[in-house]
Write a protein that holds these residues in place. Structure first.
Motif, mmCIF file in Angstrom:
data_model
loop_
_atom_site.group_PDB
_atom_site.id
_atom_site.type_symbol
_atom_site.label_atom_id
_atom_site.label_comp_id
_atom_site.label_asym_id
_atom_site.label_seq_id
_atom_site.Cartn_x
_atom_site.Cartn_y
_atom_site.Cartn_z
ATOM 1 N N LEU A 94 51.398 45.526 2.065
ATOM 2 C CA LEU A 94 51.641 44.645 3.210
ATOM 3 C C LEU A 94 50.364 43.843 3.493
ATOM 4 O O LEU A 94 49.917 43.713 4.627
ATOM 5 N N ASP A 95 49.803 43.305 2.399
ATOM 6 C CA ASP A 95 48.526 42.603 2.492
ATOM 7 C C ASP A 95 48.476 41.525 3.578
ATOM 8 O O ASP A 95 47.444 41.395 4.253
ATOM 9 N N PRO A 96 49.537 40.717 3.770
ATOM 10 C CA PRO A 96 49.425 39.664 4.793
ATOM 11 C C PRO A 96 49.081 40.202 6.175
ATOM 12 O O PRO A 96 48.415 39.518 6.960
ATOM 13 N N LEU A 97 49.529 41.424 6.469
ATOM 14 C CA LEU A 97 49.275 41.967 7.800
ATOM 15 C C LEU A 97 47.791 42.231 8.031
ATOM 16 O O LEU A 97 47.344 42.303 9.181
ATOM 17 N N SER A 98 47.010 42.398 6.961
ATOM 18 C CA SER A 98 45.580 42.649 7.139
ATOM 19 C C SER A 98 44.910 41.474 7.838
ATOM 20 O O SER A 98 43.953 41.656 8.605
ATOM 21 N N ALA A 118 47.553 48.673 5.633
ATOM 22 C CA ALA A 118 48.518 47.621 5.302
ATOM 23 C C ALA A 118 48.372 47.203 3.848
ATOM 24 O O ALA A 118 49.367 47.032 3.123
ATOM 25 N N THR A 119 47.138 47.056 3.383
ATOM 26 C CA THR A 119 46.893 46.640 2.001
ATOM 27 C C THR A 119 47.353 47.710 1.020
ATOM 28 O O THR A 119 47.945 47.398 -0.027
ATOM 29 N N ARG A 120 47.097 48.972 1.328
ATOM 30 C CA ARG A 120 47.520 50.049 0.442
ATOM 31 C C ARG A 120 49.034 50.127 0.310
ATOM 32 O O ARG A 120 49.555 50.633 -0.678
ATOM 33 N N THR A 121 49.771 49.626 1.301
ATOM 34 C CA THR A 121 51.236 49.729 1.295
ATOM 35 C C THR A 121 51.881 48.399 0.925
ATOM 36 O O THR A 121 53.021 48.116 1.302
#
Length: 738
Positions: free
Chosen positions: A89-93, A84-87
């Motif tokens: 989409l940090d909040p999803l982490s 998620a962070t690589r894409t």
């Protein structure tokens, strides 16, 4: 085939891709009402991709065979959080990392993610996941490039992530349950919907109105009800119901909520009440209205006493137990503590229900009782639920607390009154006359006792348990005859089951015209259905005085009206803090010229003055909800509706008028592990009293922890012992707070 879960009772294992797909679909549906469906879908696909790690697959198979020797399995959350962070989409982490253990703080998350990025098992799991789910990367890119949510407020991210977390964990719990306990899928779900309940309510209301005499009072109630329902088609938002005792606010608010929900396609009605005793009373009334729909009303709070044994539940009891996990019911009756502490929680279990607040009607009964020390975060959350999550909030009380009056609070915008002409209603429904304290005049307990005993039925409400004991002893000394059986006491030093027994006997005596003198702390004030001709109220915050007056001539039977005497005791201390500030402001108001306690505008002026003097975010909850900090465990630790310094102690003996006390049997079952600890503790709740820690420590030092504790047990009538069992040391201590 990669596995999500090991074999169930039928010997079937669950495919990992199937589980991810199921969770993604359900989470997307749960988050769709606030426009976060795509983000929830991606979270669902990512949450368990760490299970593609060969080591995790080995763990599942060996654990199933009983050959796994380590205390727990490999981490399976790092892969999804890292991807998620690589894409972008940090909040999803946050959600993926916390979907089992709970939401973390931002700083802790960053450290944890750096460690996972260096883990070869994480890289292996991501590679295998991308092979097994060919369109995973495309879904993630689409979500990452979609317009970001409009989260510009300082605390918007805090609630948005919590709501998305709720959608994910509920979807995950439900699919896992479907695999291991497929029988429960049919046990879940209501047997009706909002439209059907509105029809049932309308029939019930029609029968009620047709069956009551055509008096001016009943005509007035009908007029108010019809006028209030006329607002139901208005856009969702904030409403308030300002009405005196006797106008029928409970049914009126439910009728408005159901009609409003039907008009706008809202999901459910959530009725939140300050006290468990009133929650039980309200839930029972609602169940009577929807008697043909046993799965319509979920009652959820800590003092529920299940009628059926927990290990042999009926279908409806099983439904109530399962629905309490995620509030999947058309009507939920709960406490304000349960509602708001869930809104600021960090654990999967407590947050699981939150997505079901979206597109719901939330009724806050006795809204003036919202605690001031956390008022700012509460109002902030309510404002966001309305503006972003499609909820409607109804503030229901006789003493509106001016929550839309500024003063640095979250400005609840466009609060619409749905009761016509509240000042006129208060004037028409004037049921009591107030006798206010004269400057410098203080009452002894002897004077208060003499005033009560001069009437065959009287209620006195005082500010502390010590004051209640003092007045009770004075009354007992003043009786000097066989009338002591008509003397009763209520306080939080009594268990919930005992309080219900006392109230039941008091109501019976009041109805039959028998002698009845009751001394109580504030526990009797808000919404308790008792009707005395005389009420004495020790000087208290202004709204508490009016609440006390609601126990006087409640049903309007006295042509001459009831009498409420407000007095200043010459002995005893006031509760410290905001309560004392409220008393100080009240004394200032009562000494003003032309004071009229029947004027609803008086309470808005009072609350404006009161709120200007108190800390409305005393523990700086908002500070740790900031987007730059996001510390979910610290938010949960700081946000406490009730600041308590007591230990729960179980009472095992019977009080007069109570049914046989099952506490001893429940404790024995808890000790030998017979049944679920959480369910056993829930059944014990009505037989628990909160004992001040200092008193418990004193008793333990003297070796009295399992014997009578002086000054307490005697108020339990025939109780001959107080069981000194501190449940914070029980197998599931968290079960006492939900």
């Amino acid at each position: 085939m990669a596995l999500a879960h090991s074999a169930n009772a039928a010997g079937t294992r669950q495919d990992l891709v199937d589980h991810l797909r199921n969770v993604a679909t359900a989470a997307g549906l749960f988050a769709q009402p606030w426009g976060a469906g795509e983000m929830a879908i991606v979270a669902g696909w990512l949450h368990d991709i760490g299970k593609f790690d060969p080591e995790f697959q080995r763990y599942l198979r060996e654990a199933e065979a009983g050959t796994w020797r380590k205390p727990h399995g490999p981490d399976h959350k790092g892969a999804g959080a890292a991807l998620a962070t690589r894409t972008q989409l940090d909040p999803l982490s946050f959600l993926i990392q916390g979907h089992h253990g709970g939401l973390r703080a931002l700083t802790a998350m960053k450290v944890w993610l750096r460690e996972r990025e260096r883990d070869p098992a994480v890289a292996e799991a991501i590679t295998r996941a991308q092979t097994a789910i060919p369109d995973l990367q495309g879904r993630m890119r689409a979500a990452a490039t979609a317009p970001p949510p409009d989260l510009t407020g300082p605390t918007d991210w805090d609630l948005w992530l919590r709501m998305l977390f709720s959608a994910l964990v509920d979807a995950d719990f439900l699919d896992t349950e479907r695999h291991f306990r497929p029988d429960r899928e049919t046990a879940r779900g209501a047997d009706t919907d909002i439209g059907t309940l509105w029809d049932a309510f309308e029939r019930s209301q029609g029968d009620l109105m047709a069956g009551t005499p055509d008096t001016w009072m009943n005509r007035l109630r009908r007029e108010v009800y019809t006028a209030a329902l006329g607002h139901a088609n208005e856009p969702a938002g904030f409403f308030r119901i300002t009405g005196p005792t006797g106008i029928g606010k409970t049914r009126l608010s439910l009728g408005f909520a159901l009609r409003h929900a039907q008009a706008h396609g809202l999901q459910r009605v959530i009725y939140a009440i300050p006290y468990t005793s009133i929650t039980e009373q309200t839930a029972e009334e609602f169940r009577g209205i929807f008697v043909d729909h046993p799965r319509a009303v979920l009652e959820h709070h800590s003092a529920i006493n299940p009628q059926e044994p927990s290990d042999t539940p009926t279908p409806n009891e099983l439904w109530r137990r399962l629905a309490a996990e995620n509030w999947d019911a058309p009507v939920v009756v709960t406490t304000t503590v349960q509602l708001f502490e869930s809104l600021f929680a960090d654990s999967p279990g407590n947050c699981r229900k939150l997505h079901n607040l979206a597109r719901s009607v939330i009724i806050l009964d006795e809204a003036q009782m919202l605690p001031t020390h956390v008022l700012t975060p509460i109002l902030d959350a309510l404002g966001q639920l309305v503006s972003r999550y499609g909820a409607t909030v109804v503030l229901c009380t006789a003493t509106q607390p001016a929550l839309d009056a500024g003063l640095g609070l979250y400005n609840l915008r466009d609060v619409r009154e749905i009761v016509p002409d509240p000042p006129g209603l208060f004037a028409q429904l004037k049921r009591v006359e107030y006798a206010l304290p004269k400057s410098g005049v203080r009452w002894s307990w002897e004077r208060a006792a003499e005033t009560m005993l001069a009437r065959p039925q009287a209620l006195a409400i005082v500010n502390t348990r010590a004051n209640a004991v003092a007045l009770l002893e004075t009354l007992r000394a003043g009786l000097r005859d066989d009338r002591e059986h008509a003397l009763f006491h209520l306080s939080t030093w009594m268990t919930g089951a005992h309080r219900r027994a006392v109230l039941g006997e008091a109501r019976r005596r009041l109805t039959n015209g028998d002698l009845c003198w009751l001394v109580s702390t504030q526990v009797v004030e808000a919404g308790v259905d008792v009707d005395f001709p005389l009420v004495l109220r020790a000087l208290a915050p202004l709204d508490r005085i009016v609440q006390a007056a609601g126990r006087c001539n409640r049903n309007g039977r006295l042509a001459e009206g009831g009498q409420v005497i407000v007095f200043v005791p010459e002995e005893g201390r006031l509760p410290r803090g905001v309560y004392s500030i409220g008393v100080d402001e009240t004394l200032t108001f009562l000494q003003g010229e032309g004071i009229d306690l029947h004027d609803p505008a008086l309470y808005e002026r009072y609350f404006r003055a009161f709120y200007s003097r108190v800390e409305r975010d005393a523990r700086r909850v908002q500070e740790v909800r900031q987007a730059t900090r996001l510390d979910f465990p610290e938010v949960r630790a700081r946000f406490r509706m009730i600041e308590d310094d007591t230990a729960p102690v179980v009472i095992t003996a019977n009080a007069p008028g109570m049914t046989p006390n099952p506490a001893e049997r429940l404790l024995e079952r808890l000790a030998r592990g017979a049944g679920t600890a959480r369910e056993l503790l829930r059944q014990l709740q009505p037989y628990i009293v909160g004992l001040p820690n200092r008193q418990l420590e004193h008793a333990q030092r003297r070796g009295l922890a399992h014997e009578v504790i002086p000054g307490l047990a005697r108020w339990y009538g025939d109780y001959d012992r107080l069981h000194g069992i501190v449940l914070t040391g029980a197998p599931d201590p968290g079960a006492l707070v939900w």
